[in-house]
Each structure stands twice: as structure tokens, then as C-alpha cells.
Design an enzyme around this catalytic site. Structure first.
Site, PDB file in Angstrom:
ATOM      1  N   SER A   8       0.859  -1.186   0.000  1.00  0.00           N
ATOM      2  CA  SER A   8       0.000   0.000   0.000  1.00  0.00           C
ATOM      3  C   SER A   8       0.895   1.236   0.000  1.00  0.00           C
ATOM      4  O   SER A   8       1.560   1.537   0.991  1.00  0.00           O
ATOM      5  CB  SER A   8      -0.889   0.003   1.243  1.00  0.00           C
ATOM      6  OG  SER A   8      -1.501   1.272   1.375  1.00  0.00           O
ATOM      7  N   HIS A  29      -1.019  -1.399  -4.460  1.00  0.00           N
ATOM      8  CA  HIS A  29      -2.320  -1.073  -3.854  1.00  0.00           C
ATOM      9  C   HIS A  29      -2.414   0.440  -3.643  1.00  0.00           C
ATOM     10  O   HIS A  29      -1.584   1.035  -2.961  1.00  0.00           O
ATOM     11  CB  HIS A  29      -2.441  -1.817  -2.519  1.00  0.00           C
ATOM     12  CG  HIS A  29      -3.758  -1.652  -1.826  1.00  0.00           C
ATOM     13  ND1 HIS A  29      -4.868  -2.424  -2.121  1.00  0.00           N
ATOM     14  CD2 HIS A  29      -4.155  -0.807  -0.833  1.00  0.00           C
ATOM     15  CE1 HIS A  29      -5.876  -2.062  -1.341  1.00  0.00           C
ATOM     16  NE2 HIS A  29      -5.478  -1.082  -0.544  1.00  0.00           N
ATOM     17  N   ASP A  31      -4.750   3.538  -2.344  1.00  0.00           N
ATOM     18  CA  ASP A  31      -5.906   3.868  -1.498  1.00  0.00           C
ATOM     19  C   ASP A  31      -6.481   5.225  -1.860  1.00  0.00           C
ATOM     20  O   ASP A  31      -5.823   6.252  -1.687  1.00  0.00           O
ATOM     21  CB  ASP A  31      -5.473   3.887  -0.026  1.00  0.00           C
ATOM     22  CG  ASP A  31      -5.177   2.493   0.497  1.00  0.00           C
ATOM     23  OD1 ASP A  31      -6.088   1.646   0.423  1.00  0.00           O
ATOM     24  OD2 ASP A  31      -4.048   2.257   0.954  1.00  0.00           O
ATOM     25  N   MET A  33      -9.258   7.950  -0.957  1.00  0.00           N
ATOM     26  CA  MET A  33     -10.186   8.367   0.113  1.00  0.00           C
ATOM     27  C   MET A  33     -10.764   9.732  -0.237  1.00  0.00           C
ATOM     28  O   MET A  33     -10.034  10.609  -0.717  1.00  0.00           O
ATOM     29  CB  MET A  33      -9.442   8.449   1.446  1.00  0.00           C
ATOM     30  CG  MET A  33      -8.707   7.164   1.816  1.00  0.00           C
ATOM     31  SD  MET A  33      -7.999   7.272   3.474  1.00  0.00           S
ATOM     32  CE  MET A  33      -6.883   5.860   3.462  1.00  0.00           C
ATOM     33  N   HIS A  60      -8.206   0.784  -4.468  1.00  0.00           N
ATOM     34  CA  HIS A  60      -9.156   0.572  -3.369  1.00  0.00           C
ATOM     35  C   HIS A  60      -9.914   1.869  -3.124  1.00  0.00           C
ATOM     36  O   HIS A  60      -9.366   2.834  -2.590  1.00  0.00           O
ATOM     37  CB  HIS A  60      -8.351   0.135  -2.126  1.00  0.00           C
ATOM     38  CG  HIS A  60      -9.159  -0.002  -0.878  1.00  0.00           C
ATOM     39  ND1 HIS A  60      -8.576  -0.151   0.363  1.00  0.00           N
ATOM     40  CD2 HIS A  60     -10.496  -0.018  -0.655  1.00  0.00           C
ATOM     41  CE1 HIS A  60      -9.522  -0.247   1.289  1.00  0.00           C
ATOM     42  NE2 HIS A  60     -10.701  -0.163   0.695  1.00  0.00           N
ATOM     43  N   MET A  62     -12.223   4.095  -1.227  1.00  0.00           N
ATOM     44  CA  MET A  62     -12.922   4.360   0.026  1.00  0.00           C
ATOM     45  C   MET A  62     -13.680   5.663  -0.180  1.00  0.00           C
ATOM     46  O   MET A  62     -13.347   6.708   0.380  1.00  0.00           O
ATOM     47  CB  MET A  62     -11.907   4.462   1.181  1.00  0.00           C
ATOM     48  CG  MET A  62     -11.421   3.109   1.659  1.00  0.00           C
ATOM     49  SD  MET A  62      -9.928   3.232   2.651  1.00  0.00           S
ATOM     50  CE  MET A  62      -8.706   3.185   1.361  1.00  0.00           C
ATOM     51  N   MET A 131     -11.568  -5.924   5.144  1.00  0.00           N
ATOM     52  CA  MET A 131     -10.803  -4.943   5.925  1.00  0.00           C
ATOM     53  C   MET A 131     -10.514  -5.530   7.300  1.00  0.00           C
ATOM     54  O   MET A 131     -11.425  -5.958   8.005  1.00  0.00           O
ATOM     55  CB  MET A 131     -11.595  -3.640   6.109  1.00  0.00           C
ATOM     56  CG  MET A 131     -11.777  -2.783   4.871  1.00  0.00           C
ATOM     57  SD  MET A 131     -10.252  -2.307   4.026  1.00  0.00           S
ATOM     58  CE  MET A 131      -9.414  -1.343   5.275  1.00  0.00           C
ATOM     59  N   GLY A 139      -1.217   2.002   9.569  1.00  0.00           N
ATOM     60  CA  GLY A 139      -0.573   1.874  10.876  1.00  0.00           C
ATOM     61  C   GLY A 139      -1.458   1.454  12.024  1.00  0.00           C
ATOM     62  O   GLY A 139      -1.085   1.611  13.187  1.00  0.00           O
ATOM     63  N   ASP A 165      -6.668  -6.304   4.197  1.00  0.00           N
ATOM     64  CA  ASP A 165      -6.048  -4.979   4.207  1.00  0.00           C
ATOM     65  C   ASP A 165      -6.120  -4.380   5.606  1.00  0.00           C
ATOM     66  O   ASP A 165      -7.210  -4.161   6.135  1.00  0.00           O
ATOM     67  CB  ASP A 165      -6.805  -4.092   3.206  1.00  0.00           C
ATOM     68  CG  ASP A 165      -6.189  -2.719   3.013  1.00  0.00           C
ATOM     69  OD1 ASP A 165      -5.138  -2.443   3.609  1.00  0.00           O
ATOM     70  OD2 ASP A 165      -6.774  -1.920   2.248  1.00  0.00           O
ATOM     71  N   GLY A 187       1.187  -1.917   4.272  1.00  0.00           N
ATOM     72  CA  GLY A 187       1.794  -0.605   4.090  1.00  0.00           C
ATOM     73  C   GLY A 187       2.917  -0.351   5.061  1.00  0.00           C
ATOM     74  O   GLY A 187       4.098  -0.459   4.734  1.00  0.00           O
TER      75      GLY A 187
HETATM   76  C1  DX5 Z   1      -6.494   1.637   5.267  1.00  0.00           C
HETATM   77  C2  DX5 Z   1      -5.973   1.367   3.885  1.00  0.00           C
HETATM   78  C3  DX5 Z   1      -4.830   0.433   3.870  1.00  0.00           C
HETATM   79  C4  DX5 Z   1      -3.603   0.914   4.583  1.00  0.00           C
HETATM   80  C5  DX5 Z   1      -2.906  -0.299   5.133  1.00  0.00           C
HETATM   81  O1  DX5 Z   1      -7.665   2.343   5.196  1.00  0.00           O
HETATM   82  O2  DX5 Z   1      -6.988   0.803   3.085  1.00  0.00           O
HETATM   83  O3  DX5 Z   1      -4.514  -0.012   2.553  1.00  0.00           O
HETATM   84  O4  DX5 Z   1      -2.732   1.650   3.786  1.00  0.00           O
HETATM   85  O5  DX5 Z   1      -1.851   0.125   5.882  1.00  0.00           O
HETATM   86  P1  DX5 Z   1      -1.168  -0.723   7.044  1.00  0.00           P
HETATM   87  O6  DX5 Z   1      -0.540  -1.926   6.372  1.00  0.00           O
HETATM   88  O7  DX5 Z   1      -0.202   0.223   7.599  1.00  0.00           O
HETATM   89  O8  DX5 Z   1      -2.248  -1.124   7.980  1.00  0.00           O
HETATM   90 ZN    ZN Z   2      -6.453  -0.200   1.147  1.00  0.00          ZN
END
Ligand code: DX5
Ligand code: ZN
Length: 206
Positions: A8, A29, A31, A33, A60, A62, A131, A139, A165, A187
Site C-alpha cells: 500500500s 495497492h 488507497d 479516500m 481501493h 474508500m 478490511m 498503521g 487490508d 503498508g
Molecule cells: C487503510 C488502507 C490500507 C492501509 C494499510 O484504510 O486501506 O490499505 O494503507 O496500511 P497498514 O498496512 O499500515 O495497515
Molecule cells: Zn487499502
């Protein structure tokens, strides 16, 4: 099933450098948002188009009402697009739009959403994304209970790609793969320390 690793790039600030550092991974990947479905706002389709890589771009979403935006992301070169069941009233339409352009469609389920909500669509989708943290930021700690959903889905769909994820490191990856996951998004873990080694570690449980 072969385990695939999807770094990610949120954890690498969405830079080209973050993409260049994970050449041994299986996909990138990304993300997206919108500041509405989740409080944070990240990048949009222009960034998906700009990033140069030979790896598939796994987008992805969101975002609220993905039906209004999926075409933009297809145009930007997404190879797979996942959207949240909680964000749309027309999941069939979103799946159809994505697949009509030859892009893989995935449905995402939040930790607090019942697995029953997505079961009617699993015959249609190319993959499901479970999820394992609340969406919105990297994190966070892995929520182990979400693996019950993975197990339930894997039992019913032995060949479906199941992606997970949130909070994935070498330990949680093992649990996830054991439960039936075959695509690991990660990530924070990947982007700290020896990146190539971390990707290898994640693939190990397979
Ligand atoms: C969270 C994201 C993830 C995130 C994962 O909303 O969809 O893809 O970047 O990050 P880590 O691996 O740090 O949990
Ligand atoms: Zn994601």
C-alpha cells in the site's frame, strides 16, 4: 493458492519512489479516500494514471457513491478496482461497470459489517477485500476477529481471490493465509526497513 503481496503506497506517500521500491511485489495497492466515506482525503485518478509501473494497479476506493467515479479510475489505468458495500446502494451496477471494461471488480467489507451483506454478490465479483482495520488510515492494529469472515467466505468459495487490508505484518499474514487469504495488502510493515526482505517474509506462509 499462491500468496500475492500488494504494497500500500499510502505508507510511502504515494510517490513514484514508493512504487519503484517494490518491484518484486505482485501489484500496487492505491488507497483512494474522499474525505466523506472516511475522514481523510488522499489522491485521485490523476495519480493512478501518473504512476509508472509494470505491476497491476489495484485501486481501493474508500469513497461514497463509487458508481459515479469508477469510469474515471478505469480511464486512469486501474487493473482492479474495489469498492465498499457500505458506500453504495447499487453494488451490482458498480460491479457491472467495472467488469464491462475488462477490469477486475472487488467488493470490500468493513470490520463491523456482517458478511451476509456481501454474500449475494460473491458469484459476480473477481475478488473480495476484507478490511482487517477500520478504513481511513495506515498503521492500525490488526483486528483478528475479521478472519472469521475470511474463513466463512473461503469455505463457500474455494477459488475466489480473498484480499486482506490493514495491520498486516509477518505474524498477522500467517494467520490471514491460514484463514484463506491469498492477497496481502501491507503498508507500514513493508515500508519500514528492508523492503524486499519484507515482501519475501509476507510470501513465506505460502
Ligand atoms: C487503510 C488502507 C490500507 C492501509 C494499510 O484504510 O486501506 O490499505 O494503507 O496500511 P497498514 O498496512 O499500515 O495497515
Ligand atoms: Zn487499502
Amino acid at each position: 493458492m499462491n500468496v500475492k503481496v500488494a504494497p500500500s503506497i499510502l505508507a510511502g506517500n504515494f510517490t513514484q519512489d514508493a512504487v519503484d521500491k517494490v518491484k518484486s511485489a505482485d501489484m500496487i495497492h492505491i488507497d483512494i479516500m474522499d474525505g466523506e466515506f472516511v475522514p481523510t482525503k488522499t489522491v485521485w485518478a490523476d495519480l493512478v494514471a501518473e504512476l509508472e509501473t509494470d505491476l497491476p494497479k489495484d485501486v481501493h476506493l474508500m469513497i461514497m457513491n463509487p458508481e459515479e467515479y469508477v469510469e474515471e479510475f478505469i480511464g486512469a489505468g486501474a487493473d482492479s478496482i474495489s469498492f465498499h458495500i457500505e458506500a453504495t446502494d447499487v453494488p451490482e451496477a458498480v460491479i457491472g461497470l467495472i467488469q464491462s471494461k475488462g477490469v477486475k471488480a472487488g467488493i470490500v467489507i468493513n470490520p463491523e459489517t456482517s458478511v451476509e451483506k456481501i454474500m449475494p454478490f460473491l458469484e459476480e465479483v473477481d475478488f473480495v477485500l476484507v478490511m482487517s482495520v477500520h478504513p481511513g488510515k495506515g498503521g492500525q492494529s490488526f483486528i483478528e476477529k475479521t478472519l472469521d469472515k475470511v474463513k466463512f467466505i473461503r469455505e463457500k468459495f474455494p477459488n475466489l481471490d480473498i484480499e486482506i487490508d490493514g495491520g498486516i505484518d509477518e505474524e498477522t499474514a500467517k494467520l490471514a493465509v491460514k484463514a484463506g487469504v491469498n492477497i496481502l495488502v501491507s503498508g507500514t510493515y513493508i515500508y519500514s526497513g528492508d523492503i524486499e526482505k519484507k515482501i519475501r517474509e509476507l510470501r513465506k506462509p505460502s
